[in-house]
Design a protein around this motif. Sequence first.
Motif, mmCIF file in Angstrom:
data_model
loop_
_atom_site.group_PDB
_atom_site.id
_atom_site.type_symbol
_atom_site.label_atom_id
_atom_site.label_comp_id
_atom_site.label_asym_id
_atom_site.label_seq_id
_atom_site.Cartn_x
_atom_site.Cartn_y
_atom_site.Cartn_z
ATOM 1 N N MET A 1 12.049 4.757 -21.103
ATOM 2 C CA MET A 1 11.487 4.058 -22.246
ATOM 3 C C MET A 1 11.928 4.625 -23.589
ATOM 4 S SD MET A 1 10.177 1.449 -21.404
ATOM 5 C CE MET A 1 10.798 1.090 -19.788
ATOM 6 N N PRO A 2 11.898 5.955 -23.766
ATOM 7 C CA PRO A 2 12.350 6.475 -25.065
ATOM 8 C C PRO A 2 13.763 6.012 -25.379
ATOM 9 C CG PRO A 2 11.310 8.195 -23.797
ATOM 10 C CD PRO A 2 11.443 7.023 -22.894
ATOM 11 N N PHE A 3 14.598 5.950 -24.324
ATOM 12 C CA PHE A 3 15.968 5.509 -24.523
ATOM 13 C C PHE A 3 16.001 4.074 -25.036
ATOM 14 C CE2 PHE A 3 19.498 3.137 -22.621
ATOM 15 C CZ PHE A 3 20.562 3.738 -23.279
ATOM 16 N N PHE A 4 15.269 3.191 -24.333
ATOM 17 C CA PHE A 4 15.262 1.789 -24.759
ATOM 18 C C PHE A 4 14.717 1.650 -26.166
ATOM 19 C CE2 PHE A 4 15.094 0.667 -20.094
ATOM 20 C CZ PHE A 4 16.387 0.184 -20.088
ATOM 21 N N PHE A 5 13.669 2.426 -26.450
ATOM 22 C CA PHE A 5 13.031 2.284 -27.748
ATOM 23 C C PHE A 5 13.952 2.765 -28.864
ATOM 24 C CE2 PHE A 5 10.238 4.058 -31.074
ATOM 25 C CZ PHE A 5 9.691 2.860 -31.502
ATOM 26 N N LYS A 6 14.631 3.869 -28.614
ATOM 27 C CA LYS A 6 15.429 4.454 -29.685
ATOM 28 C C LYS A 6 16.769 3.746 -29.826
ATOM 29 C CE LYS A 6 12.819 8.129 -30.745
ATOM 30 N NZ LYS A 6 12.487 9.122 -29.736
ATOM 31 N N VAL B 1 10.194 -3.492 -19.931
ATOM 32 C CA VAL B 1 9.094 -3.068 -19.073
ATOM 33 C C VAL B 1 8.711 -4.191 -18.121
ATOM 34 C CG1 VAL B 1 6.742 -2.199 -19.066
ATOM 35 C CG2 VAL B 1 8.299 -1.571 -20.901
ATOM 36 N N LEU B 2 8.755 -5.393 -18.630
ATOM 37 C CA LEU B 2 8.288 -6.554 -17.865
ATOM 38 C C LEU B 2 8.969 -6.661 -16.503
ATOM 39 C CD1 LEU B 2 6.369 -8.860 -18.121
ATOM 40 C CD2 LEU B 2 8.154 -10.218 -19.210
ATOM 41 N N GLU C 1 4.825 0.320 -34.294
ATOM 42 C CA GLU C 1 4.157 1.125 -33.268
ATOM 43 C C GLU C 1 5.135 2.043 -32.540
ATOM 44 O OE1 GLU C 1 0.980 0.954 -32.797
ATOM 45 O OE2 GLU C 1 0.408 -0.885 -33.833
ATOM 46 N N GLN C 2 4.571 3.084 -31.956
ATOM 47 C CA GLN C 2 5.339 4.001 -31.107
ATOM 48 C C GLN C 2 5.404 3.399 -29.715
ATOM 49 O OE1 GLN C 2 6.409 7.446 -31.948
ATOM 50 N NE2 GLN C 2 6.322 6.449 -33.938
ATOM 51 N N LEU C 3 6.229 2.314 -29.589
ATOM 52 C CA LEU C 3 6.163 1.523 -28.370
ATOM 53 C C LEU C 3 6.514 2.316 -27.119
ATOM 54 C CD1 LEU C 3 7.608 -1.882 -29.452
ATOM 55 C CD2 LEU C 3 5.284 -1.330 -28.775
ATOM 56 N N HIS C 4 7.488 3.236 -27.262
ATOM 57 C CA HIS C 4 7.899 3.938 -26.047
ATOM 58 C C HIS C 4 6.722 4.708 -25.468
ATOM 59 C CE1 HIS C 4 8.351 6.634 -29.365
ATOM 60 N NE2 HIS C 4 8.635 7.669 -28.594
ATOM 61 N N ASN C 5 5.934 5.329 -26.365
ATOM 62 C CA ASN C 5 4.755 6.031 -25.860
ATOM 63 C C ASN C 5 3.823 5.076 -25.129
ATOM 64 O OD1 ASN C 5 5.511 8.480 -26.734
ATOM 65 N ND2 ASN C 5 4.252 8.476 -28.587
ATOM 66 N N PHE C 6 3.568 3.955 -25.790
ATOM 67 C CA PHE C 6 2.639 2.998 -25.198
ATOM 68 C C PHE C 6 3.082 2.576 -23.800
ATOM 69 C CE2 PHE C 6 1.294 -1.373 -24.433
ATOM 70 C CZ PHE C 6 -0.070 -1.243 -24.606
ATOM 71 N N TYR C 7 4.349 2.242 -23.682
ATOM 72 C CA TYR C 7 4.803 1.740 -22.380
ATOM 73 C C TYR C 7 4.914 2.864 -21.352
ATOM 74 C CZ TYR C 7 5.301 -2.891 -24.233
ATOM 75 O OH TYR C 7 5.025 -4.107 -24.774
ATOM 76 N N ILE C 8 5.208 4.071 -21.831
ATOM 77 C CA ILE C 8 5.191 5.185 -20.868
ATOM 78 C C ILE C 8 3.807 5.318 -20.262
ATOM 79 C CG2 ILE C 8 5.299 7.687 -20.670
ATOM 80 C CD1 ILE C 8 7.563 7.662 -22.668
#
Lengths: 122, 113, 93, 496, 803, 140
Positions: E17-22, E33-34, E106-113
């Motif tokens: 996720m951090p990779f996708f987000f960044k 994620v879906l 938002e800090q999306l990567h955190n959320f999805y992690i």
Amino acid sequence: MTILANILVVFFIAAGLLFLVVAAIGVLRLPDLYTRAHAASKSSTLGVMCILLGVFFHFWLKEDHFNPTILLGVLFLFITGPVGAHIMSRSSYIAGVKPWSGTMRDELKPEIERMKKEQNIE
Amino acid sequence: MEIVMAFVCGFLFMAAIYLILSRSLLRIIIGTGLLSHGAHLLILTMGSFKGSAPPVLSDGVTDFVDPLPQALILTAIVISFGVTAFILVLAYRAYHELKTDDMTLMKGSEDNE
Amino acid sequence: MTYFLWAAIIIVALSIVALVFRLVKGPNPSDRVVALDTIGVALICLVGLFSMLIDTSFFLEIILLLAVLSFIGTIAFSKFIEKGDIITRDDSR
Amino acid sequence: MNNFLLFPIIIPFFFAMILMFGRNNIAYQRITTLFGLVLSIICAAGLVSKVYEDGPQIVTFGNWPVPFGITMVSDMVSALLVLTTLILALFIVWYGFASIGKEREKFFYYSGIMFILTGVNGAFTTGDIFNLFVFFEVLLMSSYLLIVLGGEKAQLRESIKYILVNVISSALFVITVAYLYSVVGTLNMADISLKIAEIDQPGILTVIAVLFLLVFGMKAAIFPIYFWLPSAYSAPPIPVLALFGALLTKVGVYSITRTYTLFFTHDLSFTHELLLILSILTIVAGCIGALAHFDVKQIIIYNIVIAVGVILFGVAQMNEAGLEGAVLYLIHDMIIKAALFMLIGIVIYVTGTTNLRKMGGLMKTYPALGWFYLIAAFGLVGVPPLSGFIGKLLIVRGGFEAANTWTTILVLASSIIVLLSAMRIFIYAFWGEQGQLSSKVQKNKYNRLFIPTALLVVLSIFYGIGTEWLMPFMGDAAKVLVDPSIYTNAVMKGGN
Amino acid sequence: MFQVLCIFIPLLAALFMPFFFKKVSTIHTGWFVLVVPIFLVSYYALFIPTVSKGDSVIAQLDWIPSLGISFVSYLDGLSLLFSLLISGIGALVVLYSIFYLDRTKEQLHNFYIYLLMFMCAMLGVVQSDNMMTLYLFWELTSISSFLLIGYWNNRDKSRFGALKSMMITVAGGMMMLGGFVLLSIMGDTFSIRELISQAPELSTNDLFVVALVLILLGAFTKSAQFPFYIWLPDAMEAPTPVSAYLHSATMVKAGLYLVARFTPIFAVSEIWIWLVTGIGLLTLFWGSFFALKQRDLKGILAFSTVSQLGLIMSLLGVGAIAFHVDGAQETIFKYAAFAAIFHLINHATFKGSLFMIAGIVDHETGTRDIRKLGGLMSIMPVSFTVALIGSFSMAGLPPFNGFLSKEMFLTAVLSITEFDLFNFSTWGVLFPIIAWIASVFTFIYSFYFVFHTFTGKGKIDQLPHKPHEAPMGMLVSPVILAGLVVALFFIPNMIADTFIKPAVMAVQPFLYSSPDQIDIHVAAWHGHITTELKMTAGIIVLGLALFLTLSRWQKIYSLFPSKLTLNNLYDFIIYDLFDRWAGRLSGLYMTGSIRRYLSYMLGSISIIVIATLFMQDAFRMNFDGASPIRIYQVILIIVLVIGTITTVFAKSRITSIVALGLVGYTVSLFFIMFNAPDLALTQLVIETISVALFLLAFYHLPKLKKEKERTQFRFGRAFVSIAVGAMVTLVALSAHSQKLIPSISEYYKETVYSLAGGGNIVNVILVDYRGFDTLFEIAVLSIAGIAIFGMIKLRLSKKGEKL
Amino acid sequence: MKTNDVIIQFTAKIVFFMIFFYAVHIFFAGHYTPGGGFVGGLVTASAIVLLIVAFDLKTVQTILPINYIYMVAIGLILALGTAAISMFTGKPFFTHFFDYFNLPILGKTSLHTAALFDLGVYLVVVGVTMTIIQTIGEDE
């Protein structure tokens, strides 16, 4: 021989004991530090030397075991006893221990004052 | 004698603890000194005093006292010497830095809330 | 002989007690140190007599040691009494 | 004859001596220390595998027959603890490069560390009760060195207390050994075990057992005698604190474990019941303290107390599950406490305060730190699959098997307090609005602090996940503790 | 193997996720994620044919085989149903969240992690057959929910709610672990299946009830049952997708899952039935009643969730009765389990949609306060329709799925009164009454939720945002769920055959051998007017009446004391008891004063030891074999005692140090007396050097002052020192009197010359027999030396630092 | 105040040598009669202390220019090394070797590795004691 040795030993020890007791009484009864130090150094040194000689003779004559350390000890005490008492008394005087009120003469006092003046110390 | 020595050791411990609980650092250090004396005497006592000669070989003597406690005490003495020296220096360093030798003033609890 | 030694030991021990009295009483530190010094001397006697009593020469080492230590102790105490410190870093200054 | 088991003791000892030379050359000091540590770790690892293959390793010094010389015994428990100790020391020393300061490095800091390792490893390995005392003194003396090194005010103030307590406990230790010697007439631990079994532990030996418990308990910080710990541990710099927190109390715990599984196993209803009660009270006391403080150091320090209680609870069960759990948890706690102290050391470094109420929002500025703290905290609580879980599980299992149902539930409940205290740090320091930040933070230094810490946390994760690989070792360790005859037989036959 | 790995797929995906987000910043991370839940749904759907036949699929991955701990994926009816719910609702929630959470803010990567972590945890919980890994995932759900609730951790309330939910659920988890361990000891396995197979033997164990209560604690805390429900309303601080996912469909159902799973083991126990049913009904009533007190849309939903969970819980409890009855009655109680599973599915659908609507309202209007809302119907028609469907289903109205399960619920509670075991025939009457009252309140709050938000006079211009209908993407998920709500009403039996009956099999495995044997047919209309139908009619009538007069009687909620709530109890424990009182308590004794600590420590040591001495009857005093007492020894002792007393009472530094020296010299004399020349030598020298050190240090130390003590402490001090002295003496006396085994030292005397080549035994012991001691003793000395060197030379203390 | 210390300094010089040789004697006597490395070391140290008391630190340092910390380290290494010798011959750690020799002047003498160990002890004790005293003495 044994009896003779015994007598020698007993003599030395008895003499030593006498001096020691005198020293002890002196330390206990004398009025000020300097007199007590006097009793302690002179009398007790003599006392201990006598007793050690007695012990030395005991081991030498009776057990046939010549023990040089005792002799060394005697020598050592002979050197150090008086020196120790001297140093002690002098330090105490410099540190301000008052002599007995009955002291007749105080020869160190003017000397000390002279030295203080030389080094400009109050 | 062992019985009496037990009481003597107890007495030494009592005095030592009493001193250790006092306010002044110096008294505390003296207390630790007494404590080690008490402990050493106690080891000796517990080793029992049986035997009439020092544990050093000499002709015709067989009735030695128990040497092992003596060896232990020797070790303990040296160690407590090291500790005493350390604590003594610590005490005066602490006095210099903290400007007090009073244990009641060395709480420091306000630091850690 | 044994009885004599016994008596001697007891006499020395008693004089030690007397000296201890002085040690406790003071009145000033120098007195105590003098007393301690004398106690050291008395101890030497005691050790000597005691070795005679139990017929062993192993304690004789202690005699000289006691003498040495008693001397060093006295010197140290006197220097302390005089200067409040027993070691000076550099006297020539 | 096998001198190999000595190496983890002697190598640090030797390097401590070497390090006394050239104290002003910091590069020399650091490299030598690292070299010595790595060398000892290799030996310790070899020792573990050797013990695993050949059973307990024994050497009696001077070629004397067994109860007369000093015997060193390396069974699985001690070999594992020795290895853990050395590994942790490596991490802490590494961490210390960045934080301890050049001044301390010049004044025998590394010698002190090597000496303390000597002491700790010796205490883990020795098979002689008086020698144990000597090693205790070695580690205590070097802990005095480390706690006071630097001479800051708080250090001086707290070291006095620390030393005073330890002087008294040493005196008690010595007289306890004397009592024991008086009754059983020997000092070799295996021999003592056999002789106590021979006379079936009469009342006086139970008294001595209690004395041993209290003496070691003073070091381990168990209930009525833990008071000294929180303030004493608050003083020294972080690497030293990590070393102390990870090792020192554990030596006490180990000693209690050793004596209570090897010597005093014939009056369980009294001695181990007492141990059980004290361990529970220790947990309670630790919980109160952990909750009472808003100071990061104090919270973790009180967690040491809690952990000690938990481990001793496992020991008090005297069954295989409990003891195995105790060993597992002991090693876990050593690792995790070192890691936590290192982590909060970084937190203190970046915020410049130890007060939680002044912190906040570090998750945004230092996210990696936050994550590693969170992992370590959950490891501390014993959340699976992190390191504390299996140990706690086995301890709980041991408790239930020994029919101590309610106390076991209490132990479980204590985990919640541990969680609360650990999460309090997380929530206050890492979440929320940005709090105080130190102005002196250098990125470079932060990294040098962070890398060893992170690696240690990773190690703890592996300790948890890879428990299966450790289980054979742990099982061996528990067997030795459950059945003292393994130990005594090995010693008595000379252990060739 | 792959089946087990599937549990971890979300966790693995989380790593990226951090990779996708960044790196892929143009696309909302949610789309990546879906993929995960969609894949999982389709994967688990493959198992439906097998499982609906009543078979189960198992796969195993060993973790710690030596302790019997392994990751197991055990898919039977119950697990599969839950797995599908988790991944299915998960997909919808992720879809919803893509529109709900702003990519840039938002800090999306955190959320999805966190979310993926949670998904993994839930799958693990419901598929684990091994209790330890079940516990592992169980804690992971608590942790990930903690992180999700605290997602907006700048808000005080978020942090508070996160901590609260974690504290309560983890506490329950810990207790559950205790229960698991107890069970595993009884059955000697961690596998739930194996435990179920030996259920009858387990129940005879003494600790069976303890295990039962402990496991129930875990389930009740997780499923927010009374009195542990308090964390759920505070958990509403989480982003709404999280609430929709965790707090309606999945996490809170984990407790229900646990109860269902363990029913075969514990159903034999009366306590189980009473607790599960009773607590369930109480929660049902309590939640529905207090839902009306809420002003926050999500608060209403939270309490409604609590109450619905209570409903399902009580149904599971009633279902457990089936193990105690046979024959005709049996079928009635079978209904209960069936209804429980059915309602569980229904609740997931309507509550999920309602949460999403609440989120939409919040998102579009900027507030969730029901007092500020109203009249949104015309602006947000789609949302209103969905909300209406969901609410009516919740209220138990046809033609929605809630009606069906509610009817079955009423059937179940009514049947309790017919059960004549465990006092149910007398007390059981209360059950339908409570259930009925609770249903009335359920009806009211459902209407309250939907009509107060969407109808009436709206103060639309006073809202923080100008409201408009939500974007299409955001509506997709709630619409799908609402569609399911309707669909389930019409095809209940298809669902029953595929999902519910296999699941019921898992709950009641002793009763059936295949799902076909469960002859339950769900129907909206049974062809005649049943008691249940009358009750429903009553609910509607009374509910409507009360709803219309709501504003008049809603005030009664303010009559409830605000101080005596469970929330206050929690706050009291966490913030008063733990924070402040613990601080005060520890402040009482952790004063920082070492003297105090030492008194405690030494006092307790001596008391414990002396008590042991007498309790163990170990005190002996034996004069035999003691060496005689000589006069000179007595004199020495007197000298020693005088010296000691002098040290204690000395007023000047010199006196005390001289006296200490005296004691030291006396000790060395003792060494002479007791034939220890080496010791005497060493002691003499050491004493002298110590005195010299003292004198050296004196230069730096202050003069002694007279100590002022409080009388209290003086007595304490005297007591402690006397106690320690007494302890030392008493133990010494008794140890001396019981020398049981002769010393080993004879050996040294015999071999010292021949083998060690020495004459002085003590010295030879020191350098040879026990040379190792000596080696480290000089090490101690060396350390002391360098420590002193360092201490004196190194001074880091800063000027002006506070003491 | 500065005073002249002629008597004490003169005595100290003589006594120092007496004590030192006595210490050496005690050290060698250790294996058969009371004494040994410890006491020997401590007596040596006290002899040096006597010198320091009588003179001053700086003077003594010019007379005996020894780094006492190195002395400690060397002593430790010597002790450990002696103990470790036996490891290289396959015997357990700390196995000592001794034998009796007839030396020209001294007659029958025993040579003992334990004496080497004791020398280590001696060095450590002297070193530590002097380190402590010197550092305290140097302190302001």
